[in-house]
Design a protein around this motif. Structure first.
Motif, PDB file in Angstrom:
ATOM      1  N   ARG B 396       0.835  -1.196   0.000  1.00 49.93           N
ATOM      2  CA  ARG B 396       0.000   0.000   0.000  1.00 49.93           C
ATOM      3  C   ARG B 396       0.874   1.251   0.000  1.00 49.93           C
ATOM      4  O   ARG B 396       0.610   2.226  -0.694  1.00 49.93           O
ATOM      5  CB  ARG B 396      -0.902   0.004   1.244  1.00 49.93           C
ATOM      6  CG  ARG B 396      -1.772   1.250   1.363  1.00 49.93           C
ATOM      7  CD  ARG B 396      -2.589   1.245   2.648  1.00 49.93           C
ATOM      8  NE  ARG B 396      -1.797   1.486   3.837  1.00 49.93           N
ATOM      9  CZ  ARG B 396      -1.425   2.681   4.264  1.00 49.93           C
ATOM     10  NH1 ARG B 396      -1.767   3.760   3.577  1.00 49.93           N
ATOM     11  NH2 ARG B 396      -0.703   2.806   5.364  1.00 49.93           N
ATOM     12  N   HIS B 455      -7.689  -0.464  -1.857  1.00 51.83           N
ATOM     13  CA  HIS B 455      -8.048  -0.514  -0.457  1.00 51.83           C
ATOM     14  C   HIS B 455      -9.347  -1.298  -0.298  1.00 51.83           C
ATOM     15  O   HIS B 455     -10.255  -1.129  -1.093  1.00 51.83           O
ATOM     16  CB  HIS B 455      -8.233   0.898   0.082  1.00 51.83           C
ATOM     17  CG  HIS B 455      -7.794   1.023   1.500  1.00 51.83           C
ATOM     18  ND1 HIS B 455      -8.540   0.528   2.540  1.00 51.83           N
ATOM     19  CD2 HIS B 455      -6.674   1.536   2.030  1.00 51.83           C
ATOM     20  CE1 HIS B 455      -7.885   0.765   3.670  1.00 51.83           C
ATOM     21  NE2 HIS B 455      -6.773   1.369   3.392  1.00 51.83           N
ATOM     22  N   PRO B 465      -6.706   5.385  -3.671  1.00 56.39           N
ATOM     23  CA  PRO B 465      -6.171   6.163  -2.557  1.00 56.39           C
ATOM     24  C   PRO B 465      -5.156   7.199  -3.016  1.00 56.39           C
ATOM     25  O   PRO B 465      -4.456   7.000  -3.990  1.00 56.39           O
ATOM     26  CB  PRO B 465      -5.476   5.120  -1.668  1.00 56.39           C
ATOM     27  CG  PRO B 465      -5.962   3.818  -2.134  1.00 56.39           C
ATOM     28  CD  PRO B 465      -6.479   3.961  -3.507  1.00 56.39           C
ATOM     29  N   CYS B 466      -5.118   8.283  -2.278  1.00 56.35           N
ATOM     30  CA  CYS B 466      -4.226   9.372  -2.684  1.00 56.35           C
ATOM     31  C   CYS B 466      -2.878   9.309  -1.999  1.00 56.35           C
ATOM     32  O   CYS B 466      -2.021  10.121  -2.225  1.00 56.35           O
ATOM     33  CB  CYS B 466      -4.881  10.707  -2.375  1.00 56.35           C
ATOM     34  SG  CYS B 466      -5.230  10.894  -0.632  1.00 56.35           S
ATOM     35  N   THR B 467      -2.692   8.344  -1.093  1.00 53.37           N
ATOM     36  CA  THR B 467      -1.449   8.360  -0.322  1.00 53.37           C
ATOM     37  C   THR B 467      -0.316   7.632  -1.021  1.00 53.37           C
ATOM     38  O   THR B 467       0.744   7.478  -0.468  1.00 53.37           O
ATOM     39  CB  THR B 467      -1.655   7.705   1.050  1.00 53.37           C
ATOM     40  OG1 THR B 467      -2.302   6.448   0.851  1.00 53.37           O
ATOM     41  CG2 THR B 467      -2.483   8.589   1.937  1.00 53.37           C
ATOM     42  N   ARG B 469       2.801   7.242  -3.256  1.00 55.84           N
ATOM     43  CA  ARG B 469       3.797   8.128  -3.881  1.00 55.84           C
ATOM     44  C   ARG B 469       4.951   7.319  -4.409  1.00 55.84           C
ATOM     45  O   ARG B 469       5.451   6.471  -3.731  1.00 55.84           O
ATOM     46  CB  ARG B 469       4.330   9.114  -2.844  1.00 55.84           C
ATOM     47  CG  ARG B 469       3.293  10.101  -2.551  1.00 55.84           C
ATOM     48  CD  ARG B 469       3.804  11.306  -1.819  1.00 55.84           C
ATOM     49  NE  ARG B 469       2.639  12.013  -1.324  1.00 55.84           N
ATOM     50  CZ  ARG B 469       2.201  11.927  -0.089  1.00 55.84           C
ATOM     51  NH1 ARG B 469       2.843  11.208   0.763  1.00 55.84           N
ATOM     52  NH2 ARG B 469       1.131  12.578   0.285  1.00 55.84           N
TER      53      ARG B 469
END
Lengths: 125, 469
Positions: B396, B455, B465-467, B469
């Protein structure tokens, strides 16, 4: 805890998923910690930053002169990079809390270290 | 395995000559002579990380390495000017200068003959250049501050919130007061009972022969009357002698040749006799304490060796501005190595144990604690739940396509099983078999597949999800 770190943290309470980001910051003790300026490092970090979250956090800390978004040609704009360097790396939250925006759960920050530990019931399966 | 014999004091039974004549260890010749000195240096590295260490040597010294069949050792050639930089290598535990290598030594049939050969060997070896190197090396060490006091401030300066101060590092290398911090506490993670037989003549029998007490510092005594000891490592099934015997007889001959004094604990010169099947390497040690104890001053029960931490990080090939997360940092070995060597990356470390966090905080300055897994660590039963959860969480957090993970585990079976169910997000790229104090562990390098993380709460069709990177 630096604002760059805050930008990477999210709540892991069961069921919140991506709505656990960004954590709402509240600080009771903040310190400015000088860090050697590395323009390359800052420039490469800019695209990785979640800007809305950064603005929100900077706002609660009453930081001034926070750019609303990366400006055109920021990679070569030393003034811009220095501002971002200061905001992301030199502002340290020593005491305070982080709050999960979805569940309201509070995570304490103590001596600069956020404690994200959840109890068994709170974590995801 | 060879037999374990009682230590003997025969070496010291040999009459010690109070002879004023001694072999001069350095020539007072012109400086330019020693400046063009080239030697072969040997380094011990965590078993399994020989290639990683060789890469570091190539990168920092420009030398190529030979990796010995005797596991955990690499050899490379340098000029004497590079000696200080050799000590700054972060993947090596101990260093020695090679006196001579025998790639295919012919052992005679009987023990008596073999040992006699060792005795005769001592006088025939090319000691001169290696001893010059040893002498230069010793003068480096005298400049190093002893028992450097570690305060909160000094460790902060060292790592500076995960980015490191480049100027300081450069200065440090010049002065050769490197990042070695003497530790006072034993590293419990290291199991001294290791497979190969290591014999140094030491023990209670010899206590009476010690002339100096432990409190005495290593001050410069009469330069011609050096103290020495011989350490023999022997591995192989066909040897008819023990390392004890080899050390004793070889050492006796060395003593006769140089007129040095034997001293097991307070020695100036440590002669190494490494025997691996038919390969023999005679060397002189350049390091006293192992370099792998650097950085960590506050130990916990499972402190990761710094050289191992460095090797694991190197496997990932960190790129500038990569974000490196250690969610089980313990006392902080990995983030410390990371912050020091890859100061262009952002290092985040955490642990679910507040005690570990406290210790790590004393070692580095910027941390966070988090626990993404329900189960604790330390038992195989728990690993069945821990490993899949761990891999899922890491998938994740890591960026699809480019993210990497490096994991060290002894429970290889469980890990592989867990990994087999995560093939959609993780791909195993490389495995390093390591030996940690007798425990057979593995380091796995994983690469994140391009598949985005979905998720569980997103499975009804919301955006991803935006987390990531």
């Amino acid at each position: 805890m630096k604002l760059l770190t805050h930008n990477l943290l999210s709540s892991h309470v069961r069921g919140v998923g991506p709505r656990g980001f960004p954590l709402r910051l509240q600080a009771t003790e903040v310190r400015i910690n000088p860090v050697e300026f590395n323009p390359d490092f800052v420039a490469r970090m800019i695209p990785k930053v979640e800007w809305a979250a950064l603005l929100e956090a900077a706002d609660t800390l009453h930081l001034i002169e926070v750019p609303k978004e990366p400006i055109e040609g920021y990679e070569h704009d030393e003034e811009f990079l220095r501002k971002m360097h200061h905001i992301l790396l030199e502002v340290e939250v020593l005491e305070g809390t982080l709050q999960c925006p979805e569940s309201g759960r509070l995570f304490p920050i103590s001596r600069g270290i956020p404690n994200m530990l959840l109890s068994d019931e709170e974590t995801e399966t | 395995m060879s037999d374990v014999e009682e230590t003997t004091n025969q070496l010291l039974d040999v009459n010690l000559h109070e002879n004023q004549r001694a072999i001069q260890v350095t020539e007072s010749g012109p400086r330019s002579e020693s400046e063009h000195l080239h030697v072969t240096v040997g380094a011990t590295v965590p078993t399994g990380f020989e290639q990683t260490a060789a890469d570091e040597v190539r990168e920092k010294l420009g030398s190529s390495c030979r990796i010995s069949k005797d596991r955990g050792k690499i050899y490379f050639d340098i000029s004497v000017e590079s000696l200080a930089q050799v000590h700054c290598l972060r993947s090596v535990d101990n260093l020695f200068v090679v006196v001579q290598e025998f790639k295919d030594y012919q052992f005679k049939e009987t023990k008596e003959e073999v040992l006699k050969d060792f005795e005769e060997l001592a006088g025939k070896l090319p000691w001169s250049d290696p001893l010059k190197i040893w002498k230069i090396n010793t003068s480096f060490k005298k400049k190093k501050t002893k028992r450097k006091k570690v305060t909160q401030n000094s460790s902060k300066e060292k790592t500076d919130n995960g980015r490191g101060d480049k100027t300081d590092e450069r200065d440090v290398k010049k002065e050769f007061t490197s990042n070695v911090l003497d530790s006072q506490i034993l590293d419990y993670y290291e199991n001294p009972a290791i497979k190969e037989e290591i014999s140094t003549l030491v023990g209670d029998d010899l206590a009476s022969c010690k002339e100096e007490t432990d409190e005495s510092s290593r001050e410069e005594t009469d330069p011609e009357l050096l103290k020495f000891r011989v350490t023999c490592n022997r591995a192989g099934e066909k040897h008819c002698f023990s390392s004890n015997e080899a050390a004793r007889d070889f050492g006796g001959a060395v003593q006769d040749y140089f007129k040095w004094k034997a001293d097991m604990t307070n020695f100036d010169v440590e002669v190494l006799l490494n025997i691996h099947d038919n390969e023999i390497v005679v060397g002189i040690a350049l390091t006293e304490e192992s370099l792998h104890r650097r950085n960590i001053t506050h130990f916990g029960p499972t402190t990761l060796r710094s050289t191992l931490a460095y090797g694991m990080l190197r496997l990932c090939a960190p790129q500038p501005t990569d974000i490196i997360v250690d969610p089980m940092c313990g006392t902080g070995a990995i983030p410390i190595e990371g912050a020091t060597e890859w100061s262009n990356c952002y290092h985040i470390a955490g642990d679910n144990n507040p005690l570990a966090v406290n210790r790590a905080a004393n070692n580095i300055s910027s941390l966070l604690t988090k626990s993404q897994v329900k189960e604790g660590m330390g038992s195989k039963k728990r690993n069945w739940n821990l490993y899949p959860a761990c891999l899922r969480e890491m998938s994740r957090v890591c960026r699809p396509g480019t993210g990497r993970a490096v994991l060290l585990t002894q429970d290889k079976k469980c890990f592989i099983k867990a990994l087999s169910r995560m093939g959609h997000v993780w791909r195993k790229v490389h495995t390093v078999w390591v030996n940690i104090g007798g425990l057979h562990a593995a380091v796995y390098l994983l690469k994140r597949t391009p598949q985005p993380f979905v998720h569980p709460s997103e499975q009804d069709g919301e955006r991803s999800p935006c987390t990531q990177r």
